[in-house]
Design an enzyme around this catalytic site. Structure first.
Site, short mmCIF file in Angstrom:
data_model
loop_
_atom_site.label_atom_id
_atom_site.label_comp_id
_atom_site.label_asym_id
_atom_site.label_seq_id
_atom_site.Cartn_x
_atom_site.Cartn_y
_atom_site.Cartn_z
N TYR A 1 3.45 6.49 10.26
CA TYR A 1 2.62 5.35 9.84
C TYR A 1 3.49 4.27 9.20
CZ TYR A 1 -1.59 2.90 8.25
OH TYR A 1 -2.57 1.97 8.05
N HIS B 1 0.85 -1.20 0.00
CA HIS B 1 0.00 0.00 0.00
C HIS B 1 0.88 1.24 0.00
CE1 HIS B 1 -4.00 -1.87 1.59
NE2 HIS B 1 -3.46 -2.57 0.61
N PRO C 1 -5.50 0.25 18.22
CA PRO C 1 -5.10 -0.15 16.86
C PRO C 1 -5.19 0.98 15.81
CG PRO C 1 -6.99 -1.44 17.62
CD PRO C 1 -6.68 -0.46 18.68
N TYR D 1 -9.58 5.50 6.86
CA TYR D 1 -9.85 5.80 8.27
C TYR D 1 -10.92 6.90 8.28
CZ TYR D 1 -5.52 3.37 9.61
OH TYR D 1 -4.54 2.42 9.83
N LYS E 1 -0.01 -0.09 15.01
CA LYS E 1 1.33 -0.20 15.60
C LYS E 1 1.54 -1.44 16.47
CE LYS E 1 2.98 3.23 13.60
NZ LYS E 1 3.66 2.79 12.38
P1 FAS Z 1 0.03 -12.15 21.52
O1 FAS Z 1 -0.96 -11.78 22.59
O2 FAS Z 1 -0.37 -12.15 20.09
O3 FAS Z 1 0.61 -13.62 21.82
C1 FAS Z 1 0.92 -14.02 23.14
C2 FAS Z 1 0.86 -15.55 23.18
O4 FAS Z 1 1.27 -15.98 24.48
C3 FAS Z 1 -0.55 -16.08 22.96
O5 FAS Z 1 -0.54 -17.08 21.97
C4 FAS Z 1 -0.96 -16.64 24.32
O6 FAS Z 1 -1.78 -17.78 24.23
C5 FAS Z 1 0.39 -16.99 24.92
N1 FAS Z 1 0.40 -17.00 26.39
C6 FAS Z 1 -0.20 -16.14 27.23
N2 FAS Z 1 0.06 -16.48 28.51
C7 FAS Z 1 0.85 -17.59 28.48
C8 FAS Z 1 1.45 -18.41 29.47
N3 FAS Z 1 1.30 -18.14 30.77
N4 FAS Z 1 2.18 -19.48 29.07
C9 FAS Z 1 2.36 -19.74 27.75
N5 FAS Z 1 1.82 -18.99 26.75
C10 FAS Z 1 1.07 -17.93 27.12
N6 FAS Z 1 -2.35 -4.69 16.27
C11 FAS Z 1 -2.30 -4.00 15.11
O7 FAS Z 1 -1.20 -3.58 14.71
N7 FAS Z 1 -3.44 -3.79 14.39
C12 FAS Z 1 -4.66 -4.28 14.81
O8 FAS Z 1 -5.67 -4.08 14.15
C13 FAS Z 1 -4.75 -5.01 16.00
N8 FAS Z 1 -5.95 -5.53 16.44
C14 FAS Z 1 -5.99 -6.21 17.62
C15 FAS Z 1 -7.21 -6.77 18.11
C16 FAS Z 1 -7.25 -7.45 19.33
C17 FAS Z 1 -8.56 -8.04 19.84
C18 FAS Z 1 -6.08 -7.60 20.09
C19 FAS Z 1 -6.10 -8.31 21.43
C20 FAS Z 1 -4.87 -7.07 19.62
C21 FAS Z 1 -4.83 -6.38 18.38
N9 FAS Z 1 -3.64 -5.86 17.87
C22 FAS Z 1 -3.56 -5.18 16.71
C23 FAS Z 1 -2.43 -6.02 18.58
C24 FAS Z 1 -1.91 -7.40 18.31
O9 FAS Z 1 -1.77 -7.58 16.93
C25 FAS Z 1 -0.64 -7.57 19.08
O10 FAS Z 1 0.19 -6.43 18.97
C26 FAS Z 1 0.14 -8.80 18.68
O11 FAS Z 1 -0.71 -9.91 18.79
C27 FAS Z 1 1.33 -8.90 19.61
O12 FAS Z 1 1.87 -10.14 19.47
P2 FAS Z 1 2.50 -10.89 20.75
O13 FAS Z 1 3.37 -9.94 21.47
O14 FAS Z 1 3.06 -12.15 20.20
O15 FAS Z 1 1.28 -11.19 21.73
C1 PHB Z 2 -6.64 -4.28 10.19
O1 PHB Z 2 -6.60 -4.51 8.96
O2 PHB Z 2 -7.04 -5.12 11.03
C2 PHB Z 2 -6.18 -2.93 10.69
C3 PHB Z 2 -5.50 -2.08 9.83
C4 PHB Z 2 -5.06 -0.85 10.28
C5 PHB Z 2 -5.34 -0.47 11.58
C6 PHB Z 2 -6.02 -1.32 12.46
C7 PHB Z 2 -6.46 -2.56 12.00
O3 PHB Z 2 -4.92 0.76 12.02
#
Ligand code: FAS
Ligand code: PHB
Length: 404
Positions: free
Chosen positions: A394, A75, A296, A204, A300
């Site tokens: 961004y 993009h 989100p 957005y 980031k």
């Molecule tokens: P994660 O939370 O992805 O992974 C952590 C892992 O550790 C999980 O698999 C969990 O099961 C495991 N774990 C936890 N406790 C444990 C334990 N005691 N023992 C062993 N394993 C354990 N980011 C964006 O950039 N854009 C978005 O649109 C966006 N949307 C999101 C929506 C939601 C609902 C959430 C919750 C997050 C969103 N994020 C978004 C942020 C997300 O993408 C995180 O930044 C990303 O998953 C981070 O990755 P990890 O640090 O690996 O953590």
């Molecule tokens: C998504 O595609 O899930 C997405 C993209 C950009 C954002 C947040 C979520 O800022």
């Protein structure tokens, strides 16, 4: 108790843990991953969609970018709609050629899991009672239960990649950590649908009815979000209600093109800014969501996890390949500098693009705050310098190198 030995124990098989494990393994640095859930459960979480160039480069260095390079979409910009008036943020032009990659976090995770399995590298899914031990000693370890057996893994270092609800951050004594937090007075209702997206790139939308985001996963899979009240529930939203509200918030040309269909995933995510300082304690390092959370709005979250991984990976290469153990003290300082930049950008974008009317704030009414932020958005969109400030952040600020 069964005893295992490795160099680095990684707690968590989300993108942070899997990417770190893949990079370390390619350098011959032994590591074991302990994951609480099943692989399918991890893949079932629909999350991020936009990758900064830094993360794209890391995935290529990790040797897991083939599908991303084939199926991901580059993009060159995104649109911001302010109550229907749209401004294009031309990332490519404003940053001297930089872009972002649109490729779902689920696909990144799938590619990393496949690579780990293909290399037959150790990963213990459904590990329970995972607990870092003696993290300030020279002989840390991690105990856990797996298939009914008690284990202890002796190691040199522990990477806490276990997300916001994990065990690692809590292993740092309360009195040794400072936690900064803002809970936003709204959430994001997200829908995934196998319908053609309304736009080639992201839109957005700031709107008096509330924020909306039109994103995508492919030419036939769309990802949409609506700002909803903090106490809203998914069951309050039929697919029809979602599509009708999204149409109201999209700019007219996009609304006219919107193709609707059944949601294949629908969920509400709360929005928070959170940082734990420091991001390390003895031989334990916090990585990704274990240390920080962003709303989100700035895309980031996943990308800050990647820059943490990059810093810790460089440190571990220096420890094991140059025998420089002193450099581990640089991790938290370097990681936090970039984390706070990402936190600020995400907080700023969230304040500008969401509707705060009806929100009671400590020092002013939500309507007044919204007026300030509408003016802020108008100023930044109205000047090339303002659009460049948005674009540079961004696409992602540069990764910082270790000090010699
Ligand atoms: P994660 O939370 O992805 O992974 C952590 C892992 O550790 C999980 O698999 C969990 O099961 C495991 N774990 C936890 N406790 C444990 C334990 N005691 N023992 C062993 N394993 C354990 N980011 C964006 O950039 N854009 C978005 O649109 C966006 N949307 C999101 C929506 C939601 C609902 C959430 C919750 C997050 C969103 N994020 C978004 C942020 C997300 O993408 C995180 O930044 C990303 O998953 C981070 O990755 P990890 O640090 O690996 O953590
Ligand atoms: C998504 O595609 O899930 C997405 C993209 C950009 C954002 C947040 C979520 O800022």
């Amino acid at each position: 108790m069964k005893t295992l030995t490795t160099q680095i124990v990684i707690i968590g098989a989300g993108p942070s843990g899997l990417l770190l494990g893949q990079l370390l393994s390619k350098q011959g640095i032994d590591n074991i991953i302990l994951e609480r859930m099943t692989g399918d459960y991890v893949l079932g979480r629909i999350r991020a969609g936009i990758l900064e160039q830094g993360m794209v480069d890391l995935l290529r260095e990790a040797g897991v970018s083939e599908r991303m390079d084939a199926e991901g979409e580059v993009h060159e910009g995104y649109e911001i709609s302010n109550n229907g008036e749209t401004t294009y943020i031309n990332l490519h032009e404003l940053t001297g050629g930089k872009t972002v990659m649109c490729y779902g976090q689920v696909e990144v995770t799938r590619d990393l899991m496949a690579a780990r399995e293909a290399a037959n590298l150790p990963i213990y899914y459904e590990s329970t009672d995972v607990q870092p031990q003696n993290v300030t000693s020279e002989q840390p370890s991690v105990t856990f239960t797996y298939q009914g057996e008690q284990y202890e893994v002796q190691c040199d270092y522990i990477a806490g990649c276990d997300g916001f609800h994990g065990v690692s951050r809590k292993t740092i004594p309360q009195e040794k950590r400072t936690e900064h937090e803002r809970i936003y007075p709204f959430g994001w209702l997200g829908v995934l649908s196998d319908t053609p997206p309304v736009s080639e790139e992201l839109i957005y939308c700031k709107h008096d009815r509330g924020f909306a985001l039109a994103s995508r996963r492919s030419a036939n899979r769309s990802r949409y979000y609506l700002q909803v009240p903090l106490d809203d529930k998914v069951e309050n939203w039929s697919d029809e209600a979602f599509w009708e509200e999204l149409k109201r918030r999209l700019p007219a040309d996009a609304a006219a093109k919107l193709e609707t269909g059944p949601s294949i995933e629908k969920s509400i995510a709360p929005l928070r800014s959170f940082v734990c300082e420091p991001m390390q304690y003895g031989h334990l390092f916090l990585v990704g969501d274990a240390a920080h959370i962003v709303p989100p709005t700035g895309a980031k979250g996943l990308n800050l996890a990647a820059s943490d991984v990059a810093t810790l990976y460089k440190i571990m290469c220096r420890v094991y390949q140059q025998g420089d153990k002193e450099c581990i003290t640089q991790y938290s300082e370097i990681a936090l500098r970039r984390v706070w930049n990402g936190e600020r950008f995400s907080w700023w974008m969230s304040n500008m693009l969401h509707d705060y009317s009806g929100v009671e704030m400590a020092d002013m009414g939500g309507e007044t705050f919204s007026r300030f932020m509408t003016s802020e958005l108008g100023y930044y969109l109205g000047s090339e310098a303002g659009r460049r400030v948005m674009a540079e952040q961004y696409v992602g600020l540069p990764y910082e190198e270790l000090r010699d």
